[in-house]
Motif scaffolding. Sequence first.
Motif, PDB file in Angstrom:
ATOM      1  N   GLY A 180      19.969  25.925  -5.746  1.00  0.00           N
ATOM      2  CA  GLY A 180      20.649  25.111  -4.746  1.00  0.00           C
ATOM      3  C   GLY A 180      20.764  23.671  -5.206  1.00  0.00           C
ATOM      4  O   GLY A 180      20.439  23.338  -6.344  1.00  0.00           O
ATOM      5  N   GLU A 181      21.206  22.826  -4.296  1.00  0.00           N
ATOM      6  CA  GLU A 181      21.387  21.414  -4.630  1.00  0.00           C
ATOM      7  C   GLU A 181      20.083  20.628  -4.582  1.00  0.00           C
ATOM      8  O   GLU A 181      19.919  19.653  -5.297  1.00  0.00           O
ATOM      9  CB  GLU A 181      22.398  20.777  -3.684  1.00  0.00           C
ATOM     10  N   ARG A 182      19.172  21.028  -3.693  1.00  0.00           N
ATOM     11  CA  ARG A 182      17.892  20.339  -3.548  1.00  0.00           C
ATOM     12  C   ARG A 182      16.754  21.337  -3.668  1.00  0.00           C
ATOM     13  O   ARG A 182      16.924  22.513  -3.375  1.00  0.00           O
ATOM     14  CB  ARG A 182      17.818  19.653  -2.179  1.00  0.00           C
ATOM     15  N   THR A 183      15.602  20.845  -4.064  1.00  0.00           N
ATOM     16  CA  THR A 183      14.433  21.703  -4.189  1.00  0.00           C
ATOM     17  C   THR A 183      13.687  21.715  -2.855  1.00  0.00           C
ATOM     18  O   THR A 183      13.254  20.674  -2.377  1.00  0.00           O
ATOM     19  CB  THR A 183      13.511  21.205  -5.313  1.00  0.00           C
ATOM     20  N   MET A 184      13.574  22.921  -2.258  1.00  0.00           N
ATOM     21  CA  MET A 184      12.886  23.094  -0.979  1.00  0.00           C
ATOM     22  C   MET A 184      12.182  24.440  -0.968  1.00  0.00           C
ATOM     23  O   MET A 184      12.563  25.344  -1.711  1.00  0.00           O
ATOM     24  CB  MET A 184      13.880  23.061   0.176  1.00  0.00           C
ATOM     25  N   ILE A 185      11.177  24.549  -0.102  1.00  0.00           N
ATOM     26  CA  ILE A 185      10.465  25.810   0.074  1.00  0.00           C
ATOM     27  C   ILE A 185      10.432  26.126   1.564  1.00  0.00           C
ATOM     28  O   ILE A 185      10.066  25.280   2.384  1.00  0.00           O
ATOM     29  CB  ILE A 185       9.032  25.734  -0.497  1.00  0.00           C
ATOM     30  N   PHE A 186      10.816  27.366   1.894  1.00  0.00           N
ATOM     31  CA  PHE A 186      10.810  27.844   3.268  1.00  0.00           C
ATOM     32  C   PHE A 186       9.857  29.024   3.372  1.00  0.00           C
ATOM     33  O   PHE A 186       9.758  29.826   2.451  1.00  0.00           O
ATOM     34  CB  PHE A 186      12.207  28.322   3.682  1.00  0.00           C
TER      35      PHE A 186
ATOM     36  N   GLU B 117       5.142  14.558   0.370  1.00  0.00           N
ATOM     37  CA  GLU B 117       3.712  14.437   0.080  1.00  0.00           C
ATOM     38  C   GLU B 117       2.900  15.577   0.689  1.00  0.00           C
ATOM     39  O   GLU B 117       1.703  15.646   0.505  1.00  0.00           O
ATOM     40  CB  GLU B 117       3.186  13.097   0.618  1.00  0.00           C
ATOM     41  N   LEU B 118       3.554  16.487   1.428  1.00  0.00           N
ATOM     42  CA  LEU B 118       2.848  17.588   2.072  1.00  0.00           C
ATOM     43  C   LEU B 118       2.394  18.620   1.049  1.00  0.00           C
ATOM     44  O   LEU B 118       3.037  18.824   0.028  1.00  0.00           O
ATOM     45  CB  LEU B 118       3.758  18.261   3.096  1.00  0.00           C
ATOM     46  N   ASN B 119       1.294  19.273   1.374  1.00  0.00           N
ATOM     47  CA  ASN B 119       0.779  20.352   0.541  1.00  0.00           C
ATOM     48  C   ASN B 119       1.366  21.665   1.055  1.00  0.00           C
ATOM     49  O   ASN B 119       1.071  22.081   2.178  1.00  0.00           O
ATOM     50  CB  ASN B 119      -0.741  20.382   0.611  1.00  0.00           C
ATOM     51  N   PRO B 120       2.207  22.348   0.284  1.00  0.00           N
ATOM     52  CA  PRO B 120       2.849  23.562   0.789  1.00  0.00           C
ATOM     53  C   PRO B 120       1.874  24.694   1.097  1.00  0.00           C
ATOM     54  O   PRO B 120       2.138  25.502   1.982  1.00  0.00           O
ATOM     55  CB  PRO B 120       3.814  23.956  -0.324  1.00  0.00           C
ATOM     56  N   VAL B 121       0.749  24.751   0.423  1.00  0.00           N
ATOM     57  CA  VAL B 121      -0.232  25.805   0.701  1.00  0.00           C
ATOM     58  C   VAL B 121      -0.835  25.597   2.095  1.00  0.00           C
ATOM     59  O   VAL B 121      -0.972  26.543   2.875  1.00  0.00           O
ATOM     60  CB  VAL B 121      -1.320  25.833  -0.386  1.00  0.00           C
ATOM     61  N   GLU B 122      -1.162  24.362   2.433  1.00  0.00           N
ATOM     62  CA  GLU B 122      -1.677  24.076   3.776  1.00  0.00           C
ATOM     63  C   GLU B 122      -0.622  24.353   4.833  1.00  0.00           C
ATOM     64  O   GLU B 122      -0.938  24.847   5.923  1.00  0.00           O
ATOM     65  CB  GLU B 122      -2.146  22.632   3.859  1.00  0.00           C
ATOM     66  N   GLU B 123       0.617  24.057   4.527  1.00  0.00           N
ATOM     67  CA  GLU B 123       1.705  24.307   5.474  1.00  0.00           C
ATOM     68  C   GLU B 123       1.902  25.804   5.709  1.00  0.00           C
ATOM     69  O   GLU B 123       2.227  26.210   6.820  1.00  0.00           O
ATOM     70  CB  GLU B 123       3.004  23.673   4.978  1.00  0.00           C
TER      71      GLU B 123
END
Length: 78
Positions: A35-41, A53-59
Motif C-alpha cells: 500500500g501507500e503507507r505502512t500500517m498494521i490492523f 510510538e505505540l507498541n503493536p504487541v501491546e495493542e
Amino acid sequence: MIVVVKYRTIDKNLKRIIRLLREIPFVKEIIFYRGERTMIFANNYKIWEEGSELNPVEEIYDIKIFEIIRKIYFPVCS
C-alpha cells in the motif's frame, strides 16, 4: 485473530514487529499487502502505523481484552 500488514517497504523495524506478532499464540493469520503507507490492523482495528510510538504487541493484547469484554457484556432491553 487475523492481522493485516499493509506496507510500503519492509524495513528492519517492520521485520522485528512481524517476528513479534508471529510469536503471539492467538494470532492465527498474518496477511501482507502492498500500500501507500505502512500500517498494521488486527480484526479491523488499526493498531500501528509508520512513525507511531505505540507498541503493536501491546495493542494486540488490548484488542483481545476488548473483544473478550464485548462478548461477556450482554445488554438488556426492557
